[in-house]
Design an enzyme around this catalytic site. Structure first.
Site, PDB file in Angstrom:
ATOM      1  N   GLN A  89       0.815  -1.216   0.000  1.00  0.00           N
ATOM      2  CA  GLN A  89       0.000   0.000   0.000  1.00  0.00           C
ATOM      3  C   GLN A  89       0.849   1.266   0.000  1.00  0.00           C
ATOM      4  O   GLN A  89       0.323   2.368   0.019  1.00  0.00           O
ATOM      5  CB  GLN A  89      -0.917  -0.002   1.226  1.00  0.00           C
ATOM      6  CG  GLN A  89      -1.929  -1.134   1.222  1.00  0.00           C
ATOM      7  CD  GLN A  89      -2.749  -1.191   2.502  1.00  0.00           C
ATOM      8  OE1 GLN A  89      -2.691  -0.310   3.340  1.00  0.00           O
ATOM      9  NE2 GLN A  89      -3.525  -2.265   2.647  1.00  0.00           N
ATOM     10  N   HIS A 151      -1.023  -0.002   5.543  1.00  0.00           N
ATOM     11  CA  HIS A 151      -1.585   1.023   6.439  1.00  0.00           C
ATOM     12  C   HIS A 151      -0.668   2.237   6.639  1.00  0.00           C
ATOM     13  O   HIS A 151      -0.288   2.572   7.750  1.00  0.00           O
ATOM     14  CB  HIS A 151      -1.937   0.402   7.790  1.00  0.00           C
ATOM     15  CG  HIS A 151      -3.045  -0.596   7.711  1.00  0.00           C
ATOM     16  ND1 HIS A 151      -3.727  -1.023   8.822  1.00  0.00           N
ATOM     17  CD2 HIS A 151      -3.611  -1.249   6.659  1.00  0.00           C
ATOM     18  CE1 HIS A 151      -4.644  -1.917   8.448  1.00  0.00           C
ATOM     19  NE2 HIS A 151      -4.581  -2.056   7.128  1.00  0.00           N
ATOM     20  N   GLU A 245     -15.215   3.430   9.489  1.00  0.00           N
ATOM     21  CA  GLU A 245     -15.817   4.495  10.282  1.00  0.00           C
ATOM     22  C   GLU A 245     -15.772   5.847   9.584  1.00  0.00           C
ATOM     23  O   GLU A 245     -14.815   6.165   8.881  1.00  0.00           O
ATOM     24  CB  GLU A 245     -15.081   4.623  11.625  1.00  0.00           C
ATOM     25  CG  GLU A 245     -15.220   3.427  12.531  1.00  0.00           C
ATOM     26  CD  GLU A 245     -14.526   3.616  13.881  1.00  0.00           C
ATOM     27  OE1 GLU A 245     -14.587   2.692  14.708  1.00  0.00           O
ATOM     28  OE2 GLU A 245     -13.931   4.694  14.105  1.00  0.00           O
ATOM     29  N   TYR A 255     -10.145   7.533  19.438  1.00  0.00           N
ATOM     30  CA  TYR A 255     -11.170   6.916  18.592  1.00  0.00           C
ATOM     31  C   TYR A 255     -11.181   5.396  18.662  1.00  0.00           C
ATOM     32  O   TYR A 255     -11.858   4.753  17.869  1.00  0.00           O
ATOM     33  CB  TYR A 255     -11.040   7.474  17.166  1.00  0.00           C
ATOM     34  CG  TYR A 255     -11.508   8.917  17.171  1.00  0.00           C
ATOM     35  CD1 TYR A 255     -12.831   9.240  16.921  1.00  0.00           C
ATOM     36  CD2 TYR A 255     -10.652   9.934  17.565  1.00  0.00           C
ATOM     37  CE1 TYR A 255     -13.287  10.539  17.018  1.00  0.00           C
ATOM     38  CE2 TYR A 255     -11.099  11.243  17.666  1.00  0.00           C
ATOM     39  CZ  TYR A 255     -12.414  11.531  17.397  1.00  0.00           C
ATOM     40  OH  TYR A 255     -12.871  12.824  17.518  1.00  0.00           O
ATOM     41  N   TYR A 266      -9.688 -10.580  10.262  1.00  0.00           N
ATOM     42  CA  TYR A 266      -9.912 -11.303   9.008  1.00  0.00           C
ATOM     43  C   TYR A 266     -10.105 -12.796   9.231  1.00  0.00           C
ATOM     44  O   TYR A 266     -10.688 -13.486   8.401  1.00  0.00           O
ATOM     45  CB  TYR A 266      -8.748 -11.028   8.045  1.00  0.00           C
ATOM     46  CG  TYR A 266      -8.647  -9.563   7.683  1.00  0.00           C
ATOM     47  CD1 TYR A 266      -9.592  -8.961   6.853  1.00  0.00           C
ATOM     48  CD2 TYR A 266      -7.633  -8.772   8.190  1.00  0.00           C
ATOM     49  CE1 TYR A 266      -9.527  -7.621   6.535  1.00  0.00           C
ATOM     50  CE2 TYR A 266      -7.547  -7.423   7.869  1.00  0.00           C
ATOM     51  CZ  TYR A 266      -8.491  -6.857   7.043  1.00  0.00           C
ATOM     52  OH  TYR A 266      -8.416  -5.518   6.740  1.00  0.00           O
TER      53      TYR A 266
END
Length: 376
Positions: A89, A151, A245, A255, A266
Site C-alpha cells: 500500500q 496502512h 468508520e 477513537y 480477518y
C-alpha cells in the site's frame, strides 16, 4: 477495417496533444450526470489537487507526480519528487497545495519513506516550478519506521488557520501502537507548514506524547475533509472485516482502535473488548460489511440536483461512489452510485468548475468527471 480506423483516430488525437479517449462517457447516473473519462494513462493514481488556474496535480503510487491540463492532457512526470517505498500500500500518496500557493507555489506530498527500521509515512514540501518541484524537503516523518507494506494512511488537509492535518495509519501489524501517544502510528497529526507543532496542539505540553498528535486510536484513515460550515475535520478510516468508520476528529480524543471496533479480524476472531468503552469516541457512522472508504468530499456546488451539502466517499471494495445525506452530525441516508462501473474509487474531489472528479485505482487508472445532465 473498423478496428484499424479506431486505432488511427487514437493516433491522430495523440498527435495533436489530446488524451486518447478523453471525454468518453463510461457510465451514467440517471437524471444527474454522465460520467466521462477526463484523463487516462495513470498507474494507480492516489491523490488529486486543483491549482488556482484550473489545472490539477495527480499522484501515482509508484512515485510519479503529473500535471493535468484543463483539457485532460497529462504532463510528463514532474521532477523533484522524493524517493518512495512503492510496495504494497506504500508509495506516493496524497497531494495538497498551500493556502498561499499564489505567493509561495508550495506543494505538499505524503509518501512512504524508507529508512532505519523499515518505512513510515512522511510529508514533503517543494515549490512548483516549470519542470517540477524545487527546493524540496521533508517536513515531517512518522516515528517510528517499521517493517511491513500496509496502512500508511494518508490524506493531507489544510485547516482554516493554515495548519496541516496529516492522517497516519497504524502500519497493520503494529495496531496496538494506535493507543500509544509516544508514537505517530494510528494517529492524525497537525503541523505548521514548516513541520513544527502548533502551540495549541492537545499534547504539546506532555513529555510522554508526540507534540504533533491531534487525535489517536485510528486504524487507517484514507479520506479527510473540512466541514464547509464548521471547519471541523471529518475522516473516514478502514476497519478490519467490517467496522469502517466516519468520524469528526477532535483534538486529544481517542477513537478506540484497536480496543473498540464494530468489525472483527480477518480470521473472524474478536478484536478488543467490544464496540464501546469509557473515554473512547463513537463513530458518526460505520459500515458492516466494510466498503473500504477512500477520499472524502463535502460537496458545496450546485451542479447536481439534490446533492448540495452531501458527503461523498469512494469505495475500494465495492467499486462505488457513496453519497451520504447529513442532518447535523447524523447520517440520515446512504446511496451507492456507479457500482456497475467496476472501478475502485480512490479519491473524490470538487473542481473549481463545481464538478466532481474521481480517481480510479488500477494499473490503467484514470480521472473521471461527473458532467451534469443537461435539462431538456
Amino acid at each position: 477495417m473498423r478496428l484499424a480506423r479506431i486505432l488511427a483516430l487514437g493516433l491522430v488525437l495523440a498527435a495533436i496533444g489530446k488524451p486518447v479517449w478523453a471525454q468518453a462517457i463510461v457510465a451514467k447516473i440517471p437524471g444527474i450526470a454522465d460520467v466521462v473519462s477526463f484523463a487516462v494513462g495513470l498507474q494507480h493514481p492516489w491523490g488529486l489537487a486543483f491549482l488556482p488556474d484550473g489545472r490539477a496535480l495527480v499522484t501515482e503510487r509508484p512515485g510519479r507526480l503529473r500535471l493535468i491540463g484543463r483539457d485532460g492532457k497529462l504532463s510528463d512526470p514532474l521532477t523533484g519528487v522524493p524517493d518512495v517505498v512503492a510496495r504494497g500500500q506504500g508509495g506516493l500518496l496524497d497531494v495538497a497545495i498551500d493556502p498561499n500557493f499564489a505567493e509561495n507555489r508550495f506543494v505538499y506530498l505524503s509518501f512512504s519513506e524508507g529508512g532505519p527500521g523499515g518505512a513510515g509515512t512522511a510529508v514533503f514540501r517543494g515549490a512548483l516550478g516549470p519542470r517540477g518541484l524545487e527546493e524540496g524537503r521533508v517536513i515531517f516523518r512518522q516515528v517510528p519506521k517499521v517493517n511491513g507494506t500496509g496502512h500508511f494512511g494518508s490524506r493531507l488537509v489544510f485547516g482554516r488557520d493554515g495548519t496541516l492535518f496529516v492522517t497516519l495509519g497504524d502500519r497493520y501489524a503494529y495496531r496496538d501502537s494506535a493507543q500509544d501517544v509516544t508514537t505517530h502510528l494510528g494517529k492524525i497529526v497537525r503541523i505548521r507548514r514548516d513541520g513544527t507543532p502548533p502551540s495549541d496542539n492537545p499534547f504539546l505540553t506532555r513529555s510522554d506524547a508526540k507534540p504533533e498528535i491531534w487525535s489517536y486510536g485510528h486504524r487507517n484513515v484514507q479520506g479527510a475533509a473540512l466541514h464547509p460550515l464548521t471547519g471541523q475535520l471529518w475522516t473516514v478510516e478502514h476497519g478490519a472485516q467490517g467496522g469502517d468508520e466516519l468520524n469528526h476528529s477532535q483534538p486529544g480524543k481517542n477513537y478506540g482502535w484497536p480496543v473498540i471496533t464494530y468489525g472483527v479480524d480477518y480470521s473472524g476472531a474478536k478484536i478488543g473488548i467490544g464496540t464501546k468503552a469509557p473515554g473512547m469516541e463513537q463513530p458518526v457512522h460505520y459500515w458492516v460489511p466494510s466498503i473500504a472508504p477512500s477520499g472524502l468530499l463535502f460537496y458545496t456546488g450546485s451542479a447536481y440536483p439534490g446533492w448540495k451539502d452531501a458527503l461523498f466517499t469512494g469505495s475500494l471494495k465495492f467499486g462505488a461512489l457513496v453519497r451520504l445525506t447529513l442532518n447535523g452530525d447524523a447520517v440520515t441516508q446512504e446511496e451507492r452510485l456507479l457500482q456497475d462501473l467496476g472501478e475502485r474509487i480512490r479519491d473524490v474531489r470538487q473542481g473549481p468548475d463545481g464538478l466532481i472528479y474521481l480517481l480510479t485505482d488500477s494499473p490503467e487508472g484514470r480521472v473521471l468527471r461527473l458532467n451534469p445532465v443537461k435539462k431538456p
